[in-house]
Design a protein around this motif. Structure first.
Motif, PDB file in Angstrom:
ATOM      1  N   VAL A  58      43.280 -11.483  50.323  1.00 40.50           N
ATOM      2  CA  VAL A  58      42.316 -12.498  50.736  1.00 40.50           C
ATOM      3  C   VAL A  58      41.731 -12.106  52.086  1.00 40.50           C
ATOM      4  O   VAL A  58      42.465 -11.807  53.033  1.00 40.50           O
ATOM      5  CB  VAL A  58      42.976 -13.888  50.852  1.00 40.50           C
ATOM      6  CG1 VAL A  58      41.952 -14.930  51.288  1.00 40.50           C
ATOM      7  CG2 VAL A  58      43.633 -14.281  49.534  1.00 40.50           C
ATOM      8  N   ALA A  59      40.405 -12.090  52.191  1.00 30.98           N
ATOM      9  CA  ALA A  59      39.727 -11.878  53.467  1.00 30.98           C
ATOM     10  C   ALA A  59      39.181 -13.207  53.947  1.00 30.98           C
ATOM     11  O   ALA A  59      38.378 -13.843  53.248  1.00 30.98           O
ATOM     12  CB  ALA A  59      38.612 -10.856  53.323  1.00 30.98           C
ATOM     13  N   SER A  60      39.606 -13.636  55.125  1.00 28.24           N
ATOM     14  CA  SER A  60      39.113 -14.888  55.715  1.00 28.24           C
ATOM     15  C   SER A  60      38.207 -14.542  56.888  1.00 28.24           C
ATOM     16  O   SER A  60      38.585 -13.751  57.759  1.00 28.24           O
ATOM     17  CB  SER A  60      40.275 -15.762  56.202  1.00 28.24           C
ATOM     18  OG  SER A  60      41.138 -16.094  55.138  1.00 28.24           O
ATOM     19  N   THR A  77      44.814 -10.896  54.325  1.00 30.90           N
ATOM     20  CA  THR A  77      46.206 -11.239  54.083  1.00 30.90           C
ATOM     21  C   THR A  77      46.541 -10.993  52.616  1.00 30.90           C
ATOM     22  O   THR A  77      45.692 -11.126  51.736  1.00 30.90           O
ATOM     23  CB  THR A  77      46.485 -12.721  54.422  1.00 30.90           C
ATOM     24  OG1 THR A  77      45.593 -13.553  53.671  1.00 30.90           O
ATOM     25  CG2 THR A  77      46.287 -12.977  55.906  1.00 30.90           C
ATOM     26  N   ALA A  78      47.788 -10.624  52.372  1.00 30.63           N
ATOM     27  CA  ALA A  78      48.232 -10.381  51.003  1.00 30.63           C
ATOM     28  C   ALA A  78      48.449 -11.705  50.293  1.00 30.63           C
ATOM     29  O   ALA A  78      48.990 -12.660  50.862  1.00 30.63           O
ATOM     30  CB  ALA A  78      49.522  -9.571  51.011  1.00 30.63           C
ATOM     31  N   GLY A  79      48.003 -11.779  49.048  1.00 35.27           N
ATOM     32  CA  GLY A  79      48.233 -12.950  48.233  1.00 35.27           C
ATOM     33  C   GLY A  79      48.950 -12.563  46.951  1.00 35.27           C
ATOM     34  O   GLY A  79      49.297 -11.400  46.735  1.00 35.27           O
ATOM     35  N   VAL A 101      46.777 -17.640  43.598  1.00 36.85           N
ATOM     36  CA  VAL A 101      45.450 -17.831  43.015  1.00 36.85           C
ATOM     37  C   VAL A 101      45.496 -18.924  41.951  1.00 36.85           C
ATOM     38  O   VAL A 101      44.610 -19.794  41.894  1.00 36.85           O
ATOM     39  CB  VAL A 101      44.921 -16.500  42.434  1.00 36.85           C
ATOM     40  CG1 VAL A 101      43.653 -16.729  41.625  1.00 36.85           C
ATOM     41  CG2 VAL A 101      44.663 -15.502  43.556  1.00 36.85           C
ATOM     42  N   GLN A 102      46.508 -18.907  41.104  1.00 36.61           N
ATOM     43  CA  GLN A 102      46.617 -19.925  40.062  1.00 36.61           C
ATOM     44  C   GLN A 102      46.772 -21.315  40.661  1.00 36.61           C
ATOM     45  O   GLN A 102      46.183 -22.289  40.182  1.00 36.61           O
ATOM     46  CB  GLN A 102      47.795 -19.611  39.140  1.00 36.61           C
ATOM     47  CG  GLN A 102      47.559 -18.456  38.190  1.00 36.61           C
ATOM     48  CD  GLN A 102      46.481 -18.769  37.155  1.00 36.61           C
ATOM     49  OE1 GLN A 102      46.227 -19.914  36.819  1.00 36.61           O
ATOM     50  NE2 GLN A 102      45.848 -17.724  36.648  1.00 36.61           N
ATOM     51  N   ALA A 103      47.567 -21.416  41.722  1.00 39.00           N
ATOM     52  CA  ALA A 103      47.808 -22.718  42.340  1.00 39.00           C
ATOM     53  C   ALA A 103      46.538 -23.272  42.981  1.00 39.00           C
ATOM     54  O   ALA A 103      46.266 -24.478  42.926  1.00 39.00           O
ATOM     55  CB  ALA A 103      48.921 -22.601  43.384  1.00 39.00           C
ATOM     56  N   HIS A 104      45.743 -22.389  43.564  1.00 42.18           N
ATOM     57  CA  HIS A 104      44.571 -22.832  44.325  1.00 42.18           C
ATOM     58  C   HIS A 104      43.320 -22.971  43.462  1.00 42.18           C
ATOM     59  O   HIS A 104      42.468 -23.826  43.709  1.00 42.18           O
ATOM     60  CB  HIS A 104      44.316 -21.827  45.457  1.00 42.18           C
ATOM     61  CG  HIS A 104      43.419 -22.341  46.536  1.00 42.18           C
ATOM     62  ND1 HIS A 104      43.674 -23.509  47.234  1.00 42.18           N
ATOM     63  CD2 HIS A 104      42.255 -21.855  47.040  1.00 42.18           C
ATOM     64  CE1 HIS A 104      42.712 -23.714  48.129  1.00 42.18           C
ATOM     65  NE2 HIS A 104      41.839 -22.730  48.026  1.00 42.18           N
ATOM     66  N   TYR A 105      43.203 -22.108  42.427  1.00 44.84           N
ATOM     67  CA  TYR A 105      41.942 -22.028  41.684  1.00 44.84           C
ATOM     68  C   TYR A 105      42.089 -22.258  40.178  1.00 44.84           C
ATOM     69  O   TYR A 105      41.182 -21.912  39.424  1.00 44.84           O
ATOM     70  CB  TYR A 105      41.296 -20.650  41.882  1.00 44.84           C
ATOM     71  CG  TYR A 105      40.968 -20.297  43.308  1.00 44.84           C
ATOM     72  CD1 TYR A 105      39.867 -20.855  43.947  1.00 44.84           C
ATOM     73  CD2 TYR A 105      41.756 -19.388  44.013  1.00 44.84           C
ATOM     74  CE1 TYR A 105      39.556 -20.525  45.244  1.00 44.84           C
ATOM     75  CE2 TYR A 105      41.454 -19.052  45.322  1.00 44.84           C
ATOM     76  CZ  TYR A 105      40.355 -19.625  45.940  1.00 44.84           C
ATOM     77  OH  TYR A 105      40.049 -19.302  47.234  1.00 44.84           O
ATOM     78  N   CYS A 108      30.003 -29.778  64.099  1.00 42.51           N
ATOM     79  CA  CYS A 108      30.814 -29.675  62.880  1.00 42.51           C
ATOM     80  C   CYS A 108      31.779 -28.512  62.994  1.00 42.51           C
ATOM     81  O   CYS A 108      31.445 -27.465  63.549  1.00 42.51           O
ATOM     82  CB  CYS A 108      29.924 -29.458  61.656  1.00 42.51           C
ATOM     83  SG  CYS A 108      28.830 -30.844  61.326  1.00 42.51           S
ATOM     84  N   LYS A 109      32.951 -28.676  62.441  1.00 37.85           N
ATOM     85  CA  LYS A 109      33.927 -27.597  62.402  1.00 37.85           C
ATOM     86  C   LYS A 109      33.639 -26.718  61.196  1.00 37.85           C
ATOM     87  O   LYS A 109      33.576 -27.198  60.070  1.00 37.85           O
ATOM     88  CB  LYS A 109      35.340 -28.166  62.312  1.00 37.85           C
ATOM     89  CG  LYS A 109      36.423 -27.081  62.341  1.00 37.85           C
ATOM     90  CD  LYS A 109      37.794 -27.713  62.304  1.00 37.85           C
ATOM     91  CE  LYS A 109      38.885 -26.643  62.306  1.00 37.85           C
ATOM     92  NZ  LYS A 109      40.230 -27.238  62.252  1.00 37.85           N
ATOM     93  N   SER A 110      33.454 -25.409  61.430  1.00 40.62           N
ATOM     94  CA  SER A 110      33.118 -24.494  60.338  1.00 40.62           C
ATOM     95  C   SER A 110      34.338 -24.220  59.475  1.00 40.62           C
ATOM     96  O   SER A 110      35.448 -24.060  59.975  1.00 40.62           O
ATOM     97  CB  SER A 110      32.586 -23.181  60.920  1.00 40.62           C
ATOM     98  OG  SER A 110      32.376 -22.247  59.897  1.00 40.62           O
ATOM     99  N   VAL A 111      34.140 -24.210  58.163  1.00 39.23           N
ATOM    100  CA  VAL A 111      35.203 -23.846  57.223  1.00 39.23           C
ATOM    101  C   VAL A 111      35.144 -22.341  57.010  1.00 39.23           C
ATOM    102  O   VAL A 111      34.080 -21.804  56.705  1.00 39.23           O
ATOM    103  CB  VAL A 111      35.011 -24.571  55.874  1.00 39.23           C
ATOM    104  CG1 VAL A 111      36.081 -24.132  54.884  1.00 39.23           C
ATOM    105  CG2 VAL A 111      35.062 -26.072  56.086  1.00 39.23           C
ATOM    106  N   PRO A 112      36.251 -21.600  57.193  1.00 31.58           N
ATOM    107  CA  PRO A 112      36.203 -20.140  57.035  1.00 31.58           C
ATOM    108  C   PRO A 112      35.750 -19.738  55.638  1.00 31.58           C
ATOM    109  O   PRO A 112      36.074 -20.380  54.645  1.00 31.58           O
ATOM    110  CB  PRO A 112      37.657 -19.715  57.275  1.00 31.58           C
ATOM    111  CG  PRO A 112      38.268 -20.844  58.032  1.00 31.58           C
ATOM    112  CD  PRO A 112      37.583 -22.079  57.538  1.00 31.58           C
ATOM    113  N   ASP A 113      34.956 -18.662  55.582  1.00 29.43           N
ATOM    114  CA  ASP A 113      34.626 -18.050  54.301  1.00 29.43           C
ATOM    115  C   ASP A 113      35.818 -17.241  53.838  1.00 29.43           C
ATOM    116  O   ASP A 113      36.480 -16.574  54.640  1.00 29.43           O
ATOM    117  CB  ASP A 113      33.413 -17.138  54.452  1.00 29.43           C
ATOM    118  CG  ASP A 113      32.141 -17.911  54.709  1.00 29.43           C
ATOM    119  OD1 ASP A 113      31.570 -18.428  53.739  1.00 29.43           O
ATOM    120  OD2 ASP A 113      31.722 -17.998  55.880  1.00 29.43           O
ATOM    121  N   LYS A 114      36.087 -17.281  52.526  1.00 37.11           N
ATOM    122  CA  LYS A 114      37.218 -16.537  51.978  1.00 37.11           C
ATOM    123  C   LYS A 114      36.781 -15.754  50.751  1.00 37.11           C
ATOM    124  O   LYS A 114      36.046 -16.263  49.914  1.00 37.11           O
ATOM    125  CB  LYS A 114      38.368 -17.477  51.595  1.00 37.11           C
ATOM    126  CG  LYS A 114      39.069 -18.114  52.790  1.00 37.11           C
ATOM    127  CD  LYS A 114      40.270 -18.926  52.341  1.00 37.11           C
ATOM    128  CE  LYS A 114      40.996 -19.543  53.528  1.00 37.11           C
ATOM    129  NZ  LYS A 114      42.187 -20.310  53.086  1.00 37.11           N
TER     130      LYS A 114
END
Length: 209
Positions: free
Chosen positions: A66-68, A78-80, A85-89, A29-35
């Motif tokens: 954001v820490a990935s 990375t800077a967000g 945040v509104q678009a994603h969550y 399985c391909k792991s999904v990064p933790d964020k």
């Protein structure tokens, strides 16, 4: 309609908190990064989060950073932006319960039942908030001014807290969702010499969460 947040994502609004990221890798399985995304507090202040993997550490102390964390334990910050945040969550943020809020009701001198005249407006505001608050839990803490003995004021503060708790039950809040406590003269909002009466200190503080 249900909403499932992206896997392994954490939205964090913090003072200083350490998050240890445990990475699970399944064969084939391909792991999904933790964020981890750091949000500012409602007043605009920003705490910090320490993100740790098995072999790396990253401090987040700027809003919307954001820490990935990849499957090898490497961490990329990375800077967000608020818009990101509104678009994603957006659905997840909208589902958050209200943040705790407090109301202060003042009493007249030496009374556990008679409210100070200026508290009528606070009671109306309190009723309006409770009418729309989902499953509220209330902490009701009684206080006194510094006139009188500790024992007398402890009892008076508790009676004041119970007066407010009774009012809340009559307003439709189940008794099991209300906790009462008393601090007597120990936590004045206006510090005076012992024995000095003060209107602001004769109060009950209601915290809704």
């Amino acid at each position: 309609m249900s909403f499932n947040p992206p896997p392994n994502d954490v939205l964090n609004r913090a003072g200083t908190i350490t998050l240890v990221v445990a990475l699970t890798i399944f064969a084939g399985c391909k792991s999904v990064p933790d964020k981890v995304t750091l949000l500012p507090n409602p007043d605009g202040s920003v705490g910090s989060v320490v993100v740790k993997s098995a072999n790396k550490t990253q401090v987040l102390d700027k809003a919307y950073t954001v820490a990935s964390v990849d499957k090898g334990g490497d961490i990329e910050a990375t800077a967000g932006t608020q818009a990101d945040v509104q678009a994603h969550y957006a659905p997840l943020l909208a589902a958050q319960p209200p943040r705790p809020t407090t109301f202060t009701i003042n009493f007249v001198f030496d009374s556990a039942t008679e409210l100070a005249p200026e508290s009528a407006a606070t009671v109306r505001q309190l009723k309006e908030v409770l009418a729309t608050w989902p499953a509220p839990h209330l902490t009701v803490v009684g206080h006194t001014d510094l006139a009188g003995s500790n024992d007398f004021n402890d009892q008076l503060a508790l009676r004041r807290a119970k007066t407010v708790a009774s009012f809340l039950v009559k307003a439709g809040i189940p008794a099991q969702q209300i906790e009462t406590a008393a601090r007597g003269k120990r936590e004045p909002v206006v510090h005076t010499a012992d024995g000095v009466p003060n209107q602001a200190n004769r109060r009950v503080v209601i915290t809704i969460q």
